[in-house]
Design an enzyme around this catalytic site. Sequence first.
Site, PDB file in Angstrom:
ATOM      1  N   THR A   9       0.825  -1.221   0.000  1.00 20.80           N
ATOM      2  CA  THR A   9       0.000   0.000   0.000  1.00 20.80           C
ATOM      3  C   THR A   9       0.849   1.257   0.000  1.00 20.80           C
ATOM      4  O   THR A   9       0.504   2.250  -0.655  1.00 20.80           O
ATOM      5  CB  THR A   9      -0.900   0.017   1.259  1.00 20.80           C
ATOM      6  OG1 THR A   9      -1.786  -1.082   1.176  1.00 20.80           O
ATOM      7  CG2 THR A   9      -1.695   1.293   1.370  1.00 20.80           C
ATOM      8  N   SER A  54       1.490  -7.499  -1.188  1.00 19.51           N
ATOM      9  CA  SER A  54       2.149  -8.581  -0.434  1.00 19.51           C
ATOM     10  C   SER A  54       1.301  -9.852  -0.362  1.00 19.51           C
ATOM     11  O   SER A  54       1.795 -10.899   0.060  1.00 19.51           O
ATOM     12  CB  SER A  54       2.537  -8.110   0.967  1.00 19.51           C
ATOM     13  OG  SER A  54       1.420  -8.018   1.811  1.00 19.51           O
ATOM     14  N   THR A  89       1.336  -4.597   4.112  1.00 23.82           N
ATOM     15  CA  THR A  89       1.106  -5.003   5.502  1.00 23.82           C
ATOM     16  C   THR A  89       0.485  -6.393   5.626  1.00 23.82           C
ATOM     17  O   THR A  89       0.583  -7.026   6.676  1.00 23.82           O
ATOM     18  CB  THR A  89       0.177  -3.998   6.227  1.00 23.82           C
ATOM     19  OG1 THR A  89      -1.081  -3.968   5.554  1.00 23.82           O
ATOM     20  CG2 THR A  89       0.787  -2.622   6.285  1.00 23.82           C
ATOM     21  N   ASP A  90      -0.152  -6.865   4.550  1.00 22.20           N
ATOM     22  CA  ASP A  90      -0.937  -8.104   4.692  1.00 22.20           C
ATOM     23  C   ASP A  90      -0.090  -9.316   5.080  1.00 22.20           C
ATOM     24  O   ASP A  90      -0.515 -10.134   5.891  1.00 22.20           O
ATOM     25  CB  ASP A  90      -1.720  -8.384   3.405  1.00 22.20           C
ATOM     26  CG  ASP A  90      -2.863  -7.389   3.218  1.00 22.20           C
ATOM     27  OD1 ASP A  90      -3.219  -6.705   4.201  1.00 22.20           O
ATOM     28  OD2 ASP A  90      -3.400  -7.294   2.104  1.00 22.20           O
TER      29      ASP A  90
HETATM   30  N1  ASP Z   1      -2.785  -5.421   0.242  1.00 23.99           N
HETATM   31  C1  ASP Z   1      -1.712  -4.563   0.693  1.00 23.99           C
HETATM   32  C2  ASP Z   1      -0.438  -5.386   0.728  1.00 23.99           C
HETATM   33  O1  ASP Z   1      -0.294  -6.189   1.596  1.00 23.99           O
HETATM   34  C3  ASP Z   1      -2.025  -4.036   2.036  1.00 23.99           C
HETATM   35  C4  ASP Z   1      -1.000  -3.101   2.630  1.00 23.99           C
HETATM   36  O2  ASP Z   1       0.111  -2.920   2.180  1.00 23.99           O
HETATM   37  O3  ASP Z   1      -1.348  -2.517   3.660  1.00 23.99           O
HETATM   38  O4  ASP Z   1       0.408  -5.225  -0.110  1.00 23.99           O
END
Ligand code: ASP
Length: 333
Positions: free
Chosen positions: A12, A54, A85-86
Site C-alpha cells: 500500500t 504482499s 502489511t498483509d
Molecule cells: N494489500 C496490501 C499489501 O499487503 C495491504 C497493505 O500494504 O497494507 O500489499
Amino acid sequence: MKRILIIATGGTIACKKTEQGLVPMLSSDELLAMVPSIRQIADVDTLQLMSLDSTNMRPGHWVQICRAIEDRYDQYDGFVICHGTDTMAYTSAALSYLCQNLRKPVVVTGAQKPIEEENTDARINLEDSVRYAASDDAFGVCMVFDGRVIAGTRARKMRTKSYNAFDTINYPHLAVIQDGQIISYIRELKPYGKPVFYHDLNERIFVFKLIPGMDPGVLLQLEDLFDGFIIESYGVGGIPWEGEYSYDDVLAKLEQDGKIIVMATQVIHEGSDMTVYQVGRVAKEQYALMETYDMTLEAAVTKLMWAMGQEQDKRRIRELFYTTINHDLLFHH
Ligand code: ASP
C-alpha cells in the site's frame, strides 16, 4: 551520517488508485522523494526489488530479499524494507530466520494508506524506520509501524484499517518512537561474529485449523503434498480423541510416514501448553509432536520452513525449532 538502503517491494505504501483498486506502482526513488526529511537523518540509497501487493508474496521472495541484503551488507549500516502489511508479519519472521547474527538492523515497514494520500501513515512510518535503522543500538530484524518497534518474530496484523495495524504478541515492544525520539525498552549486546544468511526453505508446510467436528481424514488426503503439518488447535492445545472424529489413527499414520507435526493454538495471546489437559497430554505422550508455545503462527510457519530447509533429521529439526531466534520463543518444556 549512517548509510541506509531502502529496499522497496510494493505494498500500500507504494500504491496508486486505479479503476481496479489500489496497485503498487511507485518506485523506491518516488517513495524517498515524498519524505525529503529523511535526507537529514541518513545518507540513503534505494533499491526497487519488486512491486507486489504482499498478498502475492511467496517464500521465494523472502529469499530474494535476504539475498539483496546479503549482497549489500558491507556497503550499508542498515536496511529498510518497504512492504505490504498483509503478509508483512510473515516476511519479518522469515527474514529473522534467513538473516541471523546481524550486527546491523533490518527494519520492515509499510503503511495502511498510500504515501500520496493526504492522511497517510506512510511518511511517518518511513521516516521512523530510517531513523531506527540509523540508530546506534538497533540490530537484527524488526518491524517499525505506527511508532512502535516490534521484534521480527513477534508481529501480528490485528487491524485491517487502523494505523495501529500491528501488535507485538507475547513479548514487549523493543522500543517506541515518539516525535522523532527513540525510546528503547529492550537493550541488548550486539552479537559477535559474522552474519549468517540462509537460502533454503522447505515450503511443503500446511497449516490445518481445527473446527469442531472437522474430519481428520482431510489430513490424510493432504499427506502426500506436505512434509510438515501445523495443527492450529484450541486454547492451550489438545486433539479430539473421542468417537468418530478421533485424530488418533491419523496422527499415528503421519508420524509413521515421517511427517513433522506441530501443535499451535488459535488463541493469539499466551501460547500453548499441551501438558495441562488430558486431550493435549495424551497426544504429546504418544507422539513426537512439537508445540509452538509462545511463538506466533507466522514465526512457527517460517521457522519450520527454515528448519526443514536446513535439516532432514527429525531430532535436528526439533533442536532448531526450539532454539530461540530473534526473541521468538521464551518457554518450552
Ligand atoms: N494489500 C496490501 C499489501 O499487503 C495491504 C497493505 O500494504 O497494507 O500489499
